[in-house]
Write a protein that holds these residues in place. Structure first.
Motif, PDB file in Angstrom:
ATOM      1  N   GLY A 271      57.345  51.314  14.958  1.00  0.00           N
ATOM      2  CA  GLY A 271      57.999  51.873  16.092  1.00  0.00           C
ATOM      3  C   GLY A 271      59.615  52.104  15.954  1.00  0.00           C
ATOM      4  N   ASP A 272      59.950  51.247  14.837  1.00  0.00           N
ATOM      5  CA  ASP A 272      61.411  51.077  14.588  1.00  0.00           C
ATOM      6  C   ASP A 272      61.791  52.631  13.829  1.00  0.00           C
ATOM      7  N   ILE A 273      63.069  52.871  14.163  1.00  0.00           N
ATOM      8  CA  ILE A 273      63.602  53.919  13.535  1.00  0.00           C
ATOM      9  C   ILE A 273      64.669  53.517  12.644  1.00  0.00           C
ATOM     10  N   VAL A 274      64.144  53.979  11.136  1.00  0.00           N
ATOM     11  CA  VAL A 274      65.230  53.531  10.038  1.00  0.00           C
ATOM     12  C   VAL A 274      65.914  54.565   9.577  1.00  0.00           C
ATOM     13  N   TRP A 275      66.849  54.111   8.647  1.00  0.00           N
ATOM     14  CA  TRP A 275      67.783  55.208   7.853  1.00  0.00           C
ATOM     15  C   TRP A 275      67.199  55.215   6.693  1.00  0.00           C
ATOM     16  N   CYS A 276      66.356  56.365   6.259  1.00  0.00           N
ATOM     17  CA  CYS A 276      65.680  56.395   5.011  1.00  0.00           C
ATOM     18  C   CYS A 276      66.026  57.776   4.035  1.00  0.00           C
ATOM     19  N   ARG A 277      65.920  57.471   2.768  1.00  0.00           N
ATOM     20  CA  ARG A 277      65.936  58.435   1.790  1.00  0.00           C
ATOM     21  C   ARG A 277      64.716  59.032   1.445  1.00  0.00           C
ATOM     22  N   PHE A 278      64.118  59.684   2.543  1.00  0.00           N
ATOM     23  CA  PHE A 278      62.876  60.418   2.342  1.00  0.00           C
ATOM     24  C   PHE A 278      62.754  61.050   1.235  1.00  0.00           C
ATOM     25  N   PRO A 279      61.750  61.094   0.451  1.00  0.00           N
ATOM     26  CA  PRO A 279      61.451  61.799  -0.728  1.00  0.00           C
ATOM     27  C   PRO A 279      61.408  63.421  -0.177  1.00  0.00           C
ATOM     28  N   GLU A 280      61.692  64.354  -1.132  1.00  0.00           N
ATOM     29  CA  GLU A 280      61.277  65.733  -1.031  1.00  0.00           C
ATOM     30  C   GLU A 280      59.908  65.837  -1.602  1.00  0.00           C
TER      31      GLU A 280
END
Length: 138
Positions: free
Chosen positions: A11-20
């Motif tokens: 449920g937390d919203i985090v700052w992420c370098r989400f992969p392509e």
């Protein structure tokens, strides 16, 4: 490198370098991601996150839900977002809780950790419906 922060909670919203996707390396820019699951492993913590984007908000697909400033002011504030954002459970991935994938956001609303905010209770039903739709589509 292992993260220096305590693990997030679902449920937390985090700052992420989400992969392509389908690549598994850190993406080129950080973005909001919704924490779906946190798993303790022998080699560290793994976090399953759903992709967040401020693009394409005019049309939601099965597996997506949006948090917008105008329609959901309390949820928007709780999430710590800077822009209206949709989350896509069809693009959820398990990542190691490391500095490679997660970073402290520019405003750092929760101190020196990647947390932007949390999913507001009013968004639980839309999030659950999107999650179920994403699972049904697999």
């Amino acid at each position: 490198m292992a993260a220096r922060w305590r693990p997030p909670a679902p449920g937390d919203i985090v700052w992420c370098r989400f992969p392509e996707l389908p690549r598994r390396s850190p993406g080129p820019k950080p973005r909001p991601a919704l924490v779906c699951e946190v798993t303790e492993r022998e080699d560290g913590v793994a976090v399953t996150v759903a992709y967040g984007t401020s693009q394409g908000l005019d049309r939601l697909h099965a597996g997506e839900f949006a948090i917008t400033r105008q329609a959901h002011p309390a949820a928007y504030a709780s999430a710590g977002l800077s822009f209206d954002t949709k989350f896509d459970f069809r693009q959820a991935i398990e990542l190691p809780w490391t500095d490679d994938f997660f970073a402290v956001p520019p405003r750092a609303p929760h101190g020196q950790q990647p947390k932007l905010g949390s999913l507001h209770a009013s968004m639980m039903r839309p999030a659950q419906a999107a999650y179920k739709a994403a699972r049904a589509g697999r």
